[in-house]
Motif scaffolding. Sequence first.
Motif, PDB file in Angstrom:
ATOM      1  N   MET A   1       0.850  -1.181   0.000  1.00  0.00           N
ATOM      2  CA  MET A   1       0.000   0.000   0.000  1.00  0.00           C
ATOM      3  C   MET A   1       0.893   1.241   0.000  1.00  0.00           C
ATOM      4  SD  MET A   1      -2.554   1.167   3.076  1.00  0.00           S
ATOM      5  CE  MET A   1      -4.076   1.732   2.405  1.00  0.00           C
TER       6      MET A   1
ATOM      7  N   ASP B   1      -0.480  -3.255   4.259  1.00  0.00           N
ATOM      8  CA  ASP B   1      -1.836  -2.707   4.269  1.00  0.00           C
ATOM      9  C   ASP B   1      -2.351  -2.418   5.674  1.00  0.00           C
ATOM     10  OD1 ASP B   1      -1.765  -2.903   1.562  1.00  0.00           O
ATOM     11  OD2 ASP B   1      -3.099  -4.645   1.413  1.00  0.00           O
TER      12      ASP B   1
ATOM     13  N   ARG C   1      -3.379   1.286   6.987  1.00  0.00           N
ATOM     14  CA  ARG C   1      -4.772   1.589   7.320  1.00  0.00           C
ATOM     15  C   ARG C   1      -4.978   1.812   8.806  1.00  0.00           C
ATOM     16  NH1 ARG C   1      -6.236  -2.288   3.750  1.00  0.00           N
ATOM     17  NH2 ARG C   1      -6.252  -3.825   5.398  1.00  0.00           N
TER      18      ARG C   1
END
Length: 149
Positions: free
Chosen positions: A1, A23, A27
Motif C-alpha cells: 500500500m 496494508d 490503514r
Amino acid sequence: MKVVLLENVKNVGNKGDIVDVKDGYGRNFLIKTGKGVIGNKENIAMAETTKAEEAQKVAAERQAAVELAKTIDETEITITERAGEDGKLFGSVTSKDIAEALENQKGIKVDKRKVELEMPLRNVGRAEVKVKTYQGVVGKLTVLIKGEA
C-alpha cells in the motif's frame, strides 16, 4: 500500500515521503492517527509539489545566507573596552558583545550563538571571528578592539 506521510515517522520515512507499507500498518496506524494519507494520484502529486516548494525555499535561504556571509567578510566593527597599559582588557569581549556591535554599527542582525569564539577576546588589537550564517556557510568578521583608560 502506498502512503504519503504527513509527518516524520520513525523507521518509516519523513514528512512528504511516499512509502510502501503493509496494508494493515497503513490503514490501522498511519491513516487512522493522521500521520499519512492514501497514496492516490492526487495526494502523490500534492506531496511532490510541496517537496519542490520546500526545496526552492531552502535554496533561497541558503543563497541569502551566502550573500550575508560575503557581507560579513567585508565588514569590520570596532569595540572599545577599558584596558590596562599592557593592552589587556579588564573584562573580555564575548560573542554577545560582537553580535550587539555588529547590529548597532552595521545593521546586520545575527544571533549571538552564531558567533563562534573559542575563547572570549581579552586583548587589544584585531581579531578574525567566524560567524555562522547557515549550515556549512561561514563568514569571517574582522573585530578591532580598542582600549581606553
